[in-house]
Design an enzyme around this catalytic site. Sequence first.
Site, PDB file in Angstrom:
ATOM      1  N   ARG A 248     -45.965  -0.207   9.087  1.00 41.16           N
ATOM      2  CA  ARG A 248     -46.234  -1.450   9.812  1.00 41.16           C
ATOM      3  C   ARG A 248     -47.220  -2.308   9.024  1.00 41.16           C
ATOM      4  O   ARG A 248     -48.001  -1.791   8.230  1.00 41.16           O
ATOM      5  CB  ARG A 248     -46.740  -1.142  11.221  1.00 41.16           C
ATOM      6  CG  ARG A 248     -45.667  -0.460  12.084  1.00 41.16           C
ATOM      7  CD  ARG A 248     -46.113  -0.282  13.513  1.00 41.16           C
ATOM      8  NE  ARG A 248     -46.200  -1.537  14.227  1.00 41.16           N
ATOM      9  CZ  ARG A 248     -45.158  -2.176  14.759  1.00 41.16           C
ATOM     10  NH1 ARG A 248     -43.951  -1.679  14.645  1.00 41.16           N
ATOM     11  NH2 ARG A 248     -45.332  -3.321  15.405  1.00 41.16           N
TER      12      ARG A 248
ATOM     13  N   HIS B  72     -26.255  39.206  21.183  1.00 43.78           N
ATOM     14  CA  HIS B  72     -25.587  38.159  20.428  1.00 43.78           C
ATOM     15  C   HIS B  72     -24.177  38.580  20.027  1.00 43.78           C
ATOM     16  O   HIS B  72     -23.228  37.805  20.139  1.00 43.78           O
ATOM     17  CB  HIS B  72     -26.386  37.817  19.156  1.00 43.78           C
ATOM     18  CG  HIS B  72     -27.638  37.069  19.438  1.00 43.78           C
ATOM     19  ND1 HIS B  72     -28.671  36.963  18.528  1.00 43.78           N
ATOM     20  CD2 HIS B  72     -28.036  36.377  20.534  1.00 43.78           C
ATOM     21  CE1 HIS B  72     -29.649  36.244  19.065  1.00 43.78           C
ATOM     22  NE2 HIS B  72     -29.280  35.874  20.273  1.00 43.78           N
TER      23      HIS B  72
HETATM   24  N1  LIG Z   1     -32.320  -4.960  20.196  1.00 42.07           N
HETATM   25  C1  LIG Z   1     -33.054  -6.046  20.029  1.00 42.07           C
HETATM   26  C2  LIG Z   1     -33.803  -6.218  18.862  1.00 42.07           C
HETATM   27  C3  LIG Z   1     -34.546  -7.376  18.713  1.00 42.07           C
HETATM   28  N2  LIG Z   1     -34.555  -8.301  19.685  1.00 42.07           N
HETATM   29  C4  LIG Z   1     -35.377  -9.511  19.571  1.00 42.07           C
HETATM   30  C5  LIG Z   1     -36.665  -9.292  20.313  1.00 42.07           C
HETATM   31  C6  LIG Z   1     -37.605  -8.917  19.258  1.00 42.07           C
HETATM   32  O1  LIG Z   1     -38.917  -9.199  19.608  1.00 42.07           O
HETATM   33  C7  LIG Z   1     -37.123  -9.770  18.112  1.00 42.07           C
HETATM   34  C8  LIG Z   1     -37.516  -9.240  16.783  1.00 42.07           C
HETATM   35  O2  LIG Z   1     -37.020  -7.921  16.612  1.00 42.07           O
HETATM   36  P1  LIG Z   1     -37.873  -6.807  15.930  1.00 42.07           P
HETATM   37  O3  LIG Z   1     -37.034  -5.603  15.843  1.00 42.07           O
HETATM   38  O4  LIG Z   1     -38.449  -7.337  14.679  1.00 42.07           O
HETATM   39  O5  LIG Z   1     -38.988  -6.493  17.031  1.00 42.07           O
HETATM   40  P2  LIG Z   1     -40.480  -6.975  17.164  1.00 42.07           P
HETATM   41  O6  LIG Z   1     -40.800  -8.055  16.204  1.00 42.07           O
HETATM   42  O7  LIG Z   1     -40.683  -7.260  18.605  1.00 42.07           O
HETATM   43  O8  LIG Z   1     -41.313  -5.674  16.807  1.00 42.07           O
HETATM   44  P3  LIG Z   1     -41.672  -5.104  15.369  1.00 42.07           P
HETATM   45  O9  LIG Z   1     -43.153  -5.202  15.251  1.00 42.07           O
HETATM   46  O10 LIG Z   1     -41.237  -3.688  15.405  1.00 42.07           O
HETATM   47  O11 LIG Z   1     -40.964  -5.892  14.337  1.00 42.07           O
HETATM   48  O12 LIG Z   1     -35.722  -9.777  18.238  1.00 42.07           O
HETATM   49  C9  LIG Z   1     -33.805  -8.106  20.839  1.00 42.07           C
HETATM   50  O13 LIG Z   1     -33.818  -8.941  21.725  1.00 42.07           O
HETATM   51  N3  LIG Z   1     -33.068  -6.973  20.990  1.00 42.07           N
END
Ligand SMILES: Nc1ccn([C@H]2C[C@H](O)[C@@H](COP(=O)(O)OP(=O)(O)OP(=O)(O)O)O2)c(=O)n1
Length: 490
Positions: A297, A221
């Site tokens: 969740r 080192h």
């Molecule tokens: N970068 C992203 C984030 C979200 N969304 C859209 C698709 C997701 O389904 C929706 C909701 O976003 P969430 O982050 O709440 O994702 P989910 O509801 O699908 O999953 P979770 O259970 O984690 O909330 O918005 C998207 O198109 N692109």
Amino acid sequence: MAPKRKKSPSIDPQGMFSGMVVFLVETGVQSRRFQIWKQKLVQMGATIEERFSKKVTHVFAINSQTLLQQLDGKLLKRFKPRVLLYQWLEDSLRLGEKVSEDQYHILVDLEGENTKDKSLVLKLANENTSSSDELSPHSEKIKSDVKSFKSDAESKGLSEVPNSPRRRSDSSPLSRSPTNPITSSTPHSDAIPVIEKLPFKIDSADQVKDLPGIGKSMQDHIQEIVTTGRLSKLEHFETDEKVRTISLFGEVWGIGPATALKLYEKGHRTLEDLVNEDSLTHSQKLGLKYFDDIKMRIPRQEVQEMELLLQRTGEEMLPGVVILCGGSYRRGKASCGDLDIVITHPDGKSHKGFLTRYVKRLKDMKFLREDLIFSTHSKEGTDSGVDTYFGLCTYPGRELRHRIDFKVYPRDIYAFGLIAWTGNDVLNRRLRLLAESKGYRLDDTGLFPATQASGGKRGARASASLRFDNEKEVFDFLGFPWLEPHERNL
Ligand SMILES: Nc1ccn([C@H]2C[C@H](O)[C@@H](COP(=O)(O)OP(=O)(O)OP(=O)(O)O)O2)c(=O)n1
Ligand SMILES: [Mn+2]
């Protein structure tokens, strides 16, 4: 993808805590925290005992004081459960698997009925000497000189290792990574006091090779530093730390990569460091305050109940209003990270101004608790006339915060809003690319014929959206095979 077979929505008897019969010492635990742990244990297969008995396999407590306040030491000795810090639970949950119990036992001095909660004394031998910094990566410094309690502990009735009362930040992915100081000592620590006392500047490893405590790897080192001016091993460590810190900070609601980097450069390394950071916005502070809550969740069943509550409340205020929970819930998932509520009204006009009144009502009901973002356009007709509210809500009767989004769309563009907020993100990307390949631009507010100037991001929107009555019409127009919401988990 086929929907998950419906079992009990939130309890998995085969979960990682299966077979554990648990007694929890509540004293000293924040009540919300306590509820989370309890819920998680049950969800993942443990049984919780309200009374301490010989059935109990595991006892959890914050420390030995609170433990002995609530449990008779003699019974503990008789039934011999494993007595662990809650930190074990926390770390297991974070890693998604049971971690070894070794480092989490609570030392109980049953002989004298009094307790000894010894904190680890981290004597950082070279804390204020900068010369040693180059040679001792942070992790090694921490490990370097820990008073060994192990033999001390083993001489006690229970052969267990005492633990320091861990702070919240200790459970963060960042500070969790260096292993328990007790178990690892570094050979390099012997070298530090020797090197720092040298009366000359080292310019070759040869100059130190015969000194006590300087082994082969330390020589290597030193040679590397002398010849290259840096230590690659250390740089990996730092890069790693930087990446991990920025991604941790980025998990806080409202903190993006740029802010995360800024905070890192200010010297922050743990979430706890951020607590007194004045530059955070109100929303970011809330994201930090409810960091653990927001990460939890929500069982599908509870989302369903909250959706119903929202629908009933909405209907009372504005008959005919359409209120749906989109996102992972609409796609049929067993648990949801948040609530994505999409709203419209079939008459095409009375959605205007609804969200402001609705949010107020939901706050009066104590369903909505804290605001993150509120922006309204339905009355002015700006930004496609979409109203947005992001905030934190609670399941009735509980304090645990959940993220909730409301999006109110004018009837004409509702189908696009619904598609976008149902997701998933992979489907959204595919639909957008498909639209682009056909000369359109798709987002949550519509499908627009691409204009010449569409090279830019949000350039002039030459025309209004094409009009479609429902999701299926949009899929059909784009030539994408129809997917029911539960088939959209791509
Ligand atoms: N970068 C992203 C984030 C979200 N969304 C859209 C698709 C997701 O389904 C929706 C909701 O976003 P969430 O982050 O709440 O994702 P989910 O509801 O699908 O999953 P979770 O259970 O984690 O909330 O918005 C998207 O198109 N692109
Ligand atoms: Mn969601």
